[in-house]
Design an enzyme around this catalytic site. Structure first.
Site, mmCIF file in Angstrom:
data_model
loop_
_atom_site.group_PDB
_atom_site.id
_atom_site.type_symbol
_atom_site.label_atom_id
_atom_site.label_comp_id
_atom_site.label_asym_id
_atom_site.label_seq_id
_atom_site.Cartn_x
_atom_site.Cartn_y
_atom_site.Cartn_z
ATOM 1 N N ARG A 59 0.838 -1.214 0.000
ATOM 2 C CA ARG A 59 0.000 0.000 0.000
ATOM 3 C C ARG A 59 0.869 1.260 0.000
ATOM 4 O O ARG A 59 0.432 2.330 -0.408
ATOM 5 C CB ARG A 59 -0.986 -0.001 1.175
ATOM 6 C CG ARG A 59 -1.881 1.246 1.224
ATOM 7 C CD ARG A 59 -3.207 1.051 1.984
ATOM 8 N NE ARG A 59 -3.054 0.308 3.210
ATOM 9 C CZ ARG A 59 -2.496 0.766 4.337
ATOM 10 N NH1 ARG A 59 -2.046 2.004 4.373
ATOM 11 N NH2 ARG A 59 -2.386 0.000 5.399
ATOM 12 N N TYR A 112 -17.012 15.043 -14.942
ATOM 13 C CA TYR A 112 -17.438 13.642 -14.886
ATOM 14 C C TYR A 112 -18.491 13.472 -13.784
ATOM 15 O O TYR A 112 -18.367 14.063 -12.699
ATOM 16 C CB TYR A 112 -16.203 12.784 -14.600
ATOM 17 C CG TYR A 112 -16.457 11.305 -14.694
ATOM 18 C CD1 TYR A 112 -16.722 10.701 -15.921
ATOM 19 C CD2 TYR A 112 -16.423 10.506 -13.561
ATOM 20 C CE1 TYR A 112 -16.943 9.345 -15.998
ATOM 21 C CE2 TYR A 112 -16.639 9.145 -13.635
ATOM 22 C CZ TYR A 112 -16.916 8.570 -14.862
ATOM 23 O OH TYR A 112 -17.131 7.219 -14.931
ATOM 24 N N ASP A 184 -8.394 17.066 -15.541
ATOM 25 C CA ASP A 184 -8.713 15.677 -15.874
ATOM 26 C C ASP A 184 -8.427 15.518 -17.366
ATOM 27 O O ASP A 184 -9.155 16.046 -18.205
ATOM 28 C CB ASP A 184 -10.186 15.392 -15.534
ATOM 29 C CG ASP A 184 -10.603 13.947 -15.830
ATOM 30 O OD1 ASP A 184 -9.952 13.305 -16.673
ATOM 31 O OD2 ASP A 184 -11.587 13.485 -15.227
ATOM 32 N N LYS A 209 -9.263 4.158 -19.514
ATOM 33 C CA LYS A 209 -9.657 4.549 -20.868
ATOM 34 C C LYS A 209 -8.471 4.408 -21.835
ATOM 35 O O LYS A 209 -7.972 3.326 -21.998
ATOM 36 C CB LYS A 209 -10.239 5.963 -20.840
ATOM 37 C CG LYS A 209 -11.202 6.226 -19.655
ATOM 38 C CD LYS A 209 -12.506 5.460 -19.738
ATOM 39 C CE LYS A 209 -13.352 5.486 -18.469
ATOM 40 N NZ LYS A 209 -13.659 6.801 -17.911
HETATM 41 C C1 LIG Z 1 -14.078 7.351 -16.649
HETATM 42 C C2 LIG Z 1 -13.728 8.716 -16.243
HETATM 43 C C3 LIG Z 1 -13.439 9.045 -14.900
HETATM 44 C C4 LIG Z 1 -13.534 8.037 -13.784
HETATM 45 O O1 LIG Z 1 -12.591 7.023 -13.923
HETATM 46 P P1 LIG Z 1 -12.797 5.528 -13.360
HETATM 47 O O2 LIG Z 1 -11.550 4.843 -13.779
HETATM 48 O O3 LIG Z 1 -14.045 4.975 -13.978
HETATM 49 O O4 LIG Z 1 -12.935 5.641 -11.877
HETATM 50 C C5 LIG Z 1 -13.075 10.341 -14.608
HETATM 51 N N1 LIG Z 1 -13.014 11.290 -15.582
HETATM 52 C C6 LIG Z 1 -13.305 11.019 -16.858
HETATM 53 C C7 LIG Z 1 -13.217 12.112 -17.868
HETATM 54 C C8 LIG Z 1 -13.674 9.725 -17.242
HETATM 55 O O5 LIG Z 1 -13.965 9.478 -18.515
#
Ligand SMILES: *Cc1c(COP(=O)(O)O)cnc(C)c1O
Length: 402
Positions: A59, A112, A184, A209
């Site tokens: 961790r 998001y 982000d 993603k």
């Molecule tokens: C999918 C996504 C998230 C969240 O990510 P997870 O891996 O599903 O927790 C945050 N911001 C954006 C722009 C996303 O597409």
């Protein structure tokens, strides 16, 4: 770590890993272990005191995960990076790190859904306020600041409307007022946009993603400008809340990430062919793609994004019924949320990712009942276009009835 040339294509394959330190293994080994043993009790004491290096407990750090973290820091031009069990864990970590009760977070007009949910919870429990505003000009941003504002949190392009946040304007205002900037960067990936290079303080990704790119891992990464501050986050929020990435997920991510640049190039060229197809389709009433010259913020998109990415949102004639008919008529393209996978995915924001947003707010954000979002995959574009063309044919009789 070896000095990097600064070329992302090389750094994403080599940075953060020295094979000589791992029995000459070409692939990064998977250290699937929860804990690490100390040669002596004194050495254990020193590792805890931080007076000697070495691992303690997964961790607090794991060699496989560390390679991923160093690699991410290299390709996002940061001083340090931390890997988390999901994108949302990275979002939570940075918001908790930057705020205390009574503070305020200024957000881009779209964020998001779960980030919005988290901010609502922080407001309810800890009186940490937030508001969402359009961020095309410095004036707009400055007007929305409050005395309690501590950071500006943005997503660009914004999901699913592809609205662009002017990063230069955000960073200029933040510098002037001593605020931190968090971006982000999930939709662009480090291949298309590097906000730290532009002066942002933190960049985060849902590694689920494009970074992983194979639809088989949920993960997140936070990259920061300042190495020391990243160590602070590692030994506070990350260690004590504990939403860490598993060694196996880091291993899969390291494998997936090596082809990010190759995949992105194909996602982009496929998206542009689909874009051309959609443009000549009479049932399409609106197309949203950052590097399309008709995009309302095309100039800003051109300046801050190397290319347009693999996501296209579009509207068709009619409403929800027509959108659902269209989606049901697709045979190869999968109906799914998430993005950045080899498979082309389509989703209907009004009834899926943004269902919880009240309809009036959805309309204000530009999310209509017939808006759909495509995450263009890596299939042959002839097959993609054939699938889409058949779906348009399926919608036509419905429109004639109406
Ligand atoms: C999918 C996504 C998230 C969240 O990510 P997870 O891996 O599903 O927790 C945050 N911001 C954006 C722009 C996303 O597409």
């Amino acid at each position: 770590m070896k000095q990097s040339s600064g070329n992302m294509e090389t750094a994403i394959i080599h940075s953060g890993y020295e094979s000589q330190l791992h029995h000459d293994s070409l692939a990064t080994p998977l250290y699937q272990t929860s804990t690490f043993s100390f040669a002596t009790a004194e050495e254990g004491e020193q590792r805890f005191a931080g007076t000697c290096g070495g691992n303690i407990y997964s961790r607090l750090g794991n060699p496989t995960v560390r390679v991923l973290e160093e690699r991410m820091a290299a390709i996002e031009f940061g001083g340090g990076a931390l890997a988390f069990g999901s994108g949302m864990a990275a979002v939570s970590a940075i918001l908790i790190h930057l705020t205390k009760a009574g503070d305020h977070v200024l957000c881009s007009r779209g964020i998001y859904g779960c980030t919005f949910g988290l901010l609502e919870m922080l407001e309810e429990k800890y009186a940490i306020g937030h508001n969402l505003v359009s961020m095309t000009t410095e004036e707009e941003i400055e007007k929305a600041l409050r005395p309690e504002t501590v950071c500006i949190y943005v997503e660009t392009p914004i999901n699913p409307t592809m609205e662009i946040v002017n990063l230069d304007a955000v960073i200029a205002v933040a510098k002037k007022h001593g605020l931190r900037v968090v971006v982000d960067n999930t939709f662009s990936s480090p291949y298309l946009q590097n906000p730290l290079k532009m002066g942002a303080d933190f960049v985060l990704h849902s590694a689920t993603k494009y970074l992983n790119g194979h639809g088989d891992v949920v993960g997140g990464v936070l990259v920061g400008q300042d190495a020391e501050e990243m160590q602070t986050i590692r030994f506070t929020v990350q260690k004590d809340i504990g939403a860490i990435m598993s060694p196996f997920d880091a291993w899969l991510l390291l494998r997936g990430m090596k082809t990010l640049h190759v995949r992105m190039d194909r996602h982009i060229s496929n998206a542009k062919k689909v874009l051309e197809f959609l443009k000549q389709e009479p049932l399409v009433t609106k197309i949203l793609y950052p590097h399309d010259e008709n995009h309302p913020q095309f100039d800003i998109a051109k300046r801050q994004m190397r290319d347009g990415g693999g996501l296209i949102s579009f509207e068709i004639e009619g409403g929800k019924k027509e959108a659902q008919t269209f989606m049901n008529a697709l045979s190869m393209i999968k109906i799914a949320v998430s993005l950045g996978d080899p498979e082309t995915l389509i989703q209907h924001p009004a009834s899926m990712t943004h269902q919880i947003v009240p309809e009036a707010n959805r309309q204000a954000m530009g999310i209509s009942e017939s808006l759909m979002r495509l995450s263009i995959g890596l299939e042959h574009t002839d097959d993609l276009i054939m699938d889409l063309a058949a779906a348009f044919e399926a919608v036509k009789p419905h429109l004639q009835e109406a």
